[in-house]
Design an enzyme around this catalytic site. Structure first.
Site, PDB file in Angstrom:
ATOM      1  N   CYS A  10      47.882  69.896  46.746  1.00  0.00           N
ATOM      2  CA  CYS A  10      48.369  69.509  48.081  1.00  0.00           C
ATOM      3  C   CYS A  10      47.187  69.124  48.980  1.00  0.00           C
ATOM      4  CB  CYS A  10      49.179  70.638  48.709  1.00  0.00           C
ATOM      5  SG  CYS A  10      50.862  70.775  48.064  1.00  0.00           S
ATOM      6  N   ASN A  90      51.702  70.648  31.158  1.00  0.00           N
ATOM      7  CA  ASN A  90      51.509  72.042  30.777  1.00  0.00           C
ATOM      8  C   ASN A  90      52.324  72.909  31.732  1.00  0.00           C
ATOM      9  OD1 ASN A  90      49.643  71.260  28.803  1.00  0.00           O
ATOM     10  ND2 ASN A  90      47.958  71.295  30.277  1.00  0.00           N
ATOM     11  N   THR A  98      47.050  75.651  34.724  1.00  0.00           N
ATOM     12  CA  THR A  98      46.089  76.354  35.580  1.00  0.00           C
ATOM     13  C   THR A  98      46.261  75.999  37.057  1.00  0.00           C
ATOM     14  OG1 THR A  98      44.418  74.630  35.265  1.00  0.00           O
ATOM     15  CG2 THR A  98      44.366  76.498  33.743  1.00  0.00           C
ATOM     16  N   HIS A 101      50.900  73.218  40.806  1.00  0.00           N
ATOM     17  CA  HIS A 101      51.581  72.088  41.449  1.00  0.00           C
ATOM     18  C   HIS A 101      51.829  71.141  40.283  1.00  0.00           C
ATOM     19  CE1 HIS A 101      51.769  69.013  44.966  1.00  0.00           C
ATOM     20  NE2 HIS A 101      52.100  68.345  43.854  1.00  0.00           N
ATOM     21  N   HIS A 103      52.117  68.586  37.462  1.00  0.00           N
ATOM     22  CA  HIS A 103      51.274  67.402  37.242  1.00  0.00           C
ATOM     23  C   HIS A 103      51.400  66.963  35.794  1.00  0.00           C
ATOM     24  CE1 HIS A 103      48.893  71.066  36.587  1.00  0.00           C
ATOM     25  NE2 HIS A 103      48.294  70.407  35.596  1.00  0.00           N
ATOM     26  N   HIS A 105      49.362  64.823  32.780  1.00  0.00           N
ATOM     27  CA  HIS A 105      48.072  64.294  32.327  1.00  0.00           C
ATOM     28  C   HIS A 105      48.329  63.002  31.564  1.00  0.00           C
ATOM     29  CE1 HIS A 105      45.873  68.298  32.718  1.00  0.00           C
ATOM     30  NE2 HIS A 105      47.118  68.704  32.666  1.00  0.00           N
TER      31      HIS A 105
HETATM   32  P1  5GP Z   1      46.512  72.200  33.815  1.00  0.00           P
HETATM   33  O1  5GP Z   1      45.605  73.010  32.942  1.00  0.00           O
HETATM   34  O2  5GP Z   1      47.067  73.013  34.959  1.00  0.00           O
HETATM   35  O3  5GP Z   1      47.567  71.458  33.061  1.00  0.00           O
HETATM   36  O4  5GP Z   1      45.613  71.051  34.419  1.00  0.00           O
HETATM   37  C1  5GP Z   1      44.926  71.157  35.618  1.00  0.00           C
HETATM   38  C2  5GP Z   1      43.918  70.040  35.621  1.00  0.00           C
HETATM   39  O5  5GP Z   1      43.446  69.873  36.931  1.00  0.00           O
HETATM   40  C3  5GP Z   1      42.715  70.312  34.728  1.00  0.00           C
HETATM   41  O6  5GP Z   1      42.609  69.280  33.751  1.00  0.00           O
HETATM   42  C4  5GP Z   1      41.543  70.312  35.703  1.00  0.00           C
HETATM   43  O7  5GP Z   1      40.379  69.729  35.164  1.00  0.00           O
HETATM   44  C5  5GP Z   1      42.093  69.539  36.874  1.00  0.00           C
HETATM   45  N1  5GP Z   1      41.528  69.917  38.164  1.00  0.00           N
HETATM   46  C6  5GP Z   1      41.428  71.177  38.646  1.00  0.00           C
HETATM   47  N2  5GP Z   1      40.865  71.144  39.872  1.00  0.00           N
HETATM   48  C7  5GP Z   1      40.638  69.838  40.162  1.00  0.00           C
HETATM   49  C8  5GP Z   1      40.078  69.176  41.303  1.00  0.00           C
HETATM   50  O8  5GP Z   1      39.685  69.771  42.302  1.00  0.00           O
HETATM   51  N3  5GP Z   1      39.993  67.821  41.227  1.00  0.00           N
HETATM   52  C9  5GP Z   1      40.425  67.112  40.141  1.00  0.00           C
HETATM   53  N4  5GP Z   1      40.296  65.781  40.191  1.00  0.00           N
HETATM   54  N5  5GP Z   1      40.961  67.706  39.068  1.00  0.00           N
HETATM   55  C10 5GP Z   1      41.061  69.057  39.077  1.00  0.00           C
HETATM   56 ZN    ZN Z   2      50.884  71.671  45.942  1.00  0.00          ZN
END
Ligand code: 5GP
Ligand code: ZN
Length: 117
Positions: A10, A90, A98, A101, A103, A105
């Site tokens: 956010c 994920n 992690t 919110h 998302h 990939h």
């Molecule tokens: P998840 O593991 O939740 O599916 O993916 C979270 C993704 O967000 C990870 O690939 C991580 O590298 C990315 N990420 C986390 N913090 C930030 C940030 O501050 N900026 C950007 N551009 N990516 C982020």
């Molecule tokens: Zn959010």
């Protein structure tokens, strides 16, 4: 769980945290992942704070469709559509989520292994 007030995505949408933005409209925001795991690694997110797929509502159907279509268009724009790519969500602890919110990939630019680790 994470609320919009302490959600890093956010804050990225609000430009309070910088990001390498590749797309924005009234509903969506897309930007390069800070720790790419593929030559192209873009995150596509709704501006609406939805924690994960577990919290998805019937009213979010159109939003999810917009995300999938945007992934397809960004894949073409960034030149990965011909070789193919992966669109990944994920969800939750076991899914490896992690950031809480929702998302997606968009991963491409190399041959991706299956199944993922
Ligand atoms: P998840 O593991 O939740 O599916 O993916 C979270 C993704 O967000 C990870 O690939 C991580 O590298 C990315 N990420 C986390 N913090 C930030 C940030 O501050 N900026 C950007 N551009 N990516 C982020
Ligand atoms: Zn959010």
């Amino acid at each position: 769980m994470t609320s919009p007030e302490n959600c890093i995505f956010c804050k990225i949408i609000a430009n309070e945290i910088p990001s390498k933005k590749v797309f924005e409209d009234e509903a969506l925001f897309a930007f390069h992942d800070i720790s790419p795991v593929a030559p192209l690694h873009i995150l596509i997110i709704p501006k609406k704070h939805i924690t994960s797929l577990n919290e998805l509502l019937h009213e979010d159907i159109d939003l999810m469709g917009q995300i999938v279509l945007r992934a397809s268009l960004l894949a073409k724009e960034f030149g990965i559509s011909d070789h193919g790519y992966r669109l990944v969500n994920n969800c939750g602890e076991f899914g490896g989520q992690t950031v809480h919110h929702i998302h997606f990939h968009l991963l491409g630019g190399r041959h991706l292994t299956w199944p993922p680790g």
